[in-house]
Write an enzyme that holds these catalytic residues in place. Structure first.
Site, PDB file in Angstrom:
ATOM      1  N   GLN A  15       0.820  -1.203   0.000  1.00 48.95           N
ATOM      2  CA  GLN A  15       0.000   0.000   0.000  1.00 48.95           C
ATOM      3  C   GLN A  15       0.858   1.259   0.000  1.00 48.95           C
ATOM      4  O   GLN A  15       1.914   1.311   0.628  1.00 48.95           O
ATOM      5  CB  GLN A  15      -0.919   0.001   1.218  1.00 48.95           C
ATOM      6  CG  GLN A  15      -2.089  -0.952   1.059  1.00 48.95           C
ATOM      7  CD  GLN A  15      -3.098  -0.850   2.188  1.00 48.95           C
ATOM      8  OE1 GLN A  15      -3.325  -1.807   2.899  1.00 48.95           O
ATOM      9  NE2 GLN A  15      -3.710   0.306   2.334  1.00 48.95           N
ATOM     10  N   SER A  96       4.992  -6.090   2.633  1.00 55.02           N
ATOM     11  CA  SER A  96       3.691  -6.183   3.301  1.00 55.02           C
ATOM     12  C   SER A  96       2.671  -6.874   2.392  1.00 55.02           C
ATOM     13  O   SER A  96       2.810  -8.056   2.085  1.00 55.02           O
ATOM     14  CB  SER A  96       3.224  -4.792   3.734  1.00 55.02           C
ATOM     15  OG  SER A  96       2.043  -4.862   4.511  1.00 55.02           O
ATOM     16  N   LEU A  97       1.669  -6.151   1.919  1.00 52.16           N
ATOM     17  CA  LEU A  97       0.679  -6.727   1.000  1.00 52.16           C
ATOM     18  C   LEU A  97       1.365  -7.412  -0.178  1.00 52.16           C
ATOM     19  O   LEU A  97       0.901  -8.441  -0.680  1.00 52.16           O
ATOM     20  CB  LEU A  97      -0.253  -5.630   0.482  1.00 52.16           C
ATOM     21  CG  LEU A  97      -1.100  -6.008  -0.740  1.00 52.16           C
ATOM     22  CD1 LEU A  97      -2.208  -6.955  -0.330  1.00 52.16           C
ATOM     23  CD2 LEU A  97      -1.637  -4.776  -1.429  1.00 52.16           C
ATOM     24  N   ARG A 121      -8.620  -9.092   4.559  1.00 47.14           N
ATOM     25  CA  ARG A 121      -7.510  -8.551   5.377  1.00 47.14           C
ATOM     26  C   ARG A 121      -7.666  -7.044   5.533  1.00 47.14           C
ATOM     27  O   ARG A 121      -7.502  -6.483   6.625  1.00 47.14           O
ATOM     28  CB  ARG A 121      -6.180  -8.894   4.702  1.00 47.14           C
ATOM     29  CG  ARG A 121      -4.910  -8.373   5.393  1.00 47.14           C
ATOM     30  CD  ARG A 121      -3.703  -8.825   4.573  1.00 47.14           C
ATOM     31  NE  ARG A 121      -2.421  -8.468   5.155  1.00 47.14           N
ATOM     32  CZ  ARG A 121      -1.702  -7.412   4.813  1.00 47.14           C
ATOM     33  NH1 ARG A 121      -2.177  -6.568   3.879  1.00 47.14           N
ATOM     34  NH2 ARG A 121      -0.528  -7.162   5.370  1.00 47.14           N
ATOM     35  N   HIS A 206       0.986  -3.273  11.129  1.00 42.23           N
ATOM     36  CA  HIS A 206       2.203  -3.932  11.611  1.00 42.23           C
ATOM     37  C   HIS A 206       2.590  -3.520  13.035  1.00 42.23           C
ATOM     38  O   HIS A 206       3.759  -3.281  13.324  1.00 42.23           O
ATOM     39  CB  HIS A 206       3.362  -3.685  10.640  1.00 42.23           C
ATOM     40  CG  HIS A 206       3.064  -4.107   9.242  1.00 42.23           C
ATOM     41  ND1 HIS A 206       2.862  -5.419   8.890  1.00 42.23           N
ATOM     42  CD2 HIS A 206       2.877  -3.383   8.105  1.00 42.23           C
ATOM     43  CE1 HIS A 206       2.588  -5.491   7.598  1.00 42.23           C
ATOM     44  NE2 HIS A 206       2.584  -4.274   7.108  1.00 42.23           N
ATOM     45  N   GLN A 255       2.701 -11.401  10.207  1.00 43.90           N
ATOM     46  CA  GLN A 255       3.064 -10.190   9.467  1.00 43.90           C
ATOM     47  C   GLN A 255       2.134  -9.028   9.777  1.00 43.90           C
ATOM     48  O   GLN A 255       2.526  -7.865   9.731  1.00 43.90           O
ATOM     49  CB  GLN A 255       3.058 -10.496   7.968  1.00 43.90           C
ATOM     50  CG  GLN A 255       3.544  -9.376   7.072  1.00 43.90           C
ATOM     51  CD  GLN A 255       2.689  -9.235   5.821  1.00 43.90           C
ATOM     52  OE1 GLN A 255       1.494  -8.995   5.901  1.00 43.90           O
ATOM     53  NE2 GLN A 255       3.324  -9.383   4.670  1.00 43.90           N
TER      54      GLN A 255
END
Length: 317
Positions: A15, A96-97, A121, A206, A255
């Site tokens: 993102q 991340s994503l 998510r 996170h 994560q």
């Protein structure tokens, strides 16, 4: 026969890389991009491509929309690369994503399952912390990560603030409750940080505030078919490569509330012999971070058809 290039890695953004008009040229140039968005849109029963081209950014920037859009964009460009007989990388990684995108491209999960999963998510992340109670901030110019972690501990005062993204040396993102993040920013500047920049996000990713969301994600992951990746994927949370589906699931759950160790991920790639990194997705966020982590790597991006052609020519020569 398509060759595997031992010195090549592909990375996928998370993102923050989304932007109105993204992938427009690739969509017009490559039918496989259109097909990939059509498959993902059908799986979700909503038009993901429309989000990418809308003049109003608000819907694109909603987390539950941003995540499937970016995942689909990365997979679409990867499929173009494959169709153009681009060399197979030795490693994949995602920020991340982007780790979910990497797993789809490594044939560890289907695109249809993945877009449903990351949409959920995104919903979980949005619901985990009421609007206005969470914050993220980028700390620039504080090279010692352990010193910044100590700042966070001092700033907590019964609330939550921690290092969320170790993006580059001297660039770390904090996440937590608003007041705790503000205290940590002030302390960081007192201890020598050049800048502390509040980020325009509503979801403090996170960090411990996402633990409840992670518990719900764990249940959803249990219903998703995951296979051993056909290309090794370095996962964010422990900078390791996992083959067993249960190990992959566990890292995806962790994560959500533990930091993205991007500096170490790039360093791992370098230690494994990687000399060329291709960012597969919209924008050049990871290109910029990688240059700061290791100036000897010359990262490339393949969002535009001309860049795709130039990278193919370079790596096939």
């Amino acid at each position: 026969m398509v060759k595997q290039l031992q010195s090549l890695a592909f990375v996928f953004p998370g993102q923050g890389s989304q932007q109105p008009g993204m992938l427009k040229a690739a969509y017009e140039a490559f039918p496989i991009v259109q097909e990939t968005f059509a498959v993902a849109s059908k799986a979700l029963d909503k038009d993901l491509w429309a989000f990418t081209q809308a003049e109003n950014e608000s819907e694109l920037n909603q987390t539950m929309n941003t995540q499937p859009v970016l995942l689909t964009a990365g997979v679409a460009l990867w499929r173009v690369w494959q169709a153009q007989k681009g060399p197979i990388p030795t490693f994949l990684a995602g920020h991340s994503l982007g780790e979910y995108t990497a797993l789809v491209c490594a044939n560890a999960m289907s695109l249809e399952d993945a877009v449903k999963l990351v949409t959920y998510r995104g919903e979980l992340m949005q619901e985990a912390v009421p609007a206005g109670q969470g914050a993220m901030a980028a700390i620039i110019g504080m090279d010692d990560a352990s010193e910044l972690e100590a700042v966070c501990q001092e700033a907590e005062q019964g609330e939550v603030v921690s290092c969320a993204n170790f993006n580059a040396i001297g660039q770390t993102v904090l996440a937590g409750t608003v007041k705790a993040v503000e205290r940590a920013c002030a302390l960081a500047k007192e201890r020598g940080a050049k800048k502390a920049i509040a980020l325009p996000v509503s979801v403090p990713s996170h960090c411990a505030l996402m633990k409840g969301a992670a518990d719900k994600l764990k249940e959803a992951l249990g219903n998703i078919r995951i296979s051993s990746p056909t290309i090794p994927v370095i996962q964010n949370v422990d900078v390791e490569i996992h083959q067993h589906p249960d190990d992959i699931r566990e890292r995806l759950v962790n994560q959500l509330y533990r930091p993205v160790r991007w500096v170490e991920t790039v360093q791992r790639l370098v230690n494994e012999g990687t000399q060329q990194v291709v960012e597969c997705g919209p924008g050049k966020v990871l290109v910029g971070l990688i240059k700061r982590i290791d100036p000897l790597i010359k990262p490339l991006n393949i969002e535009l058809p001309n860049d795709m052609e130039a990278t193919l020519l370079l790596l096939n020569s």
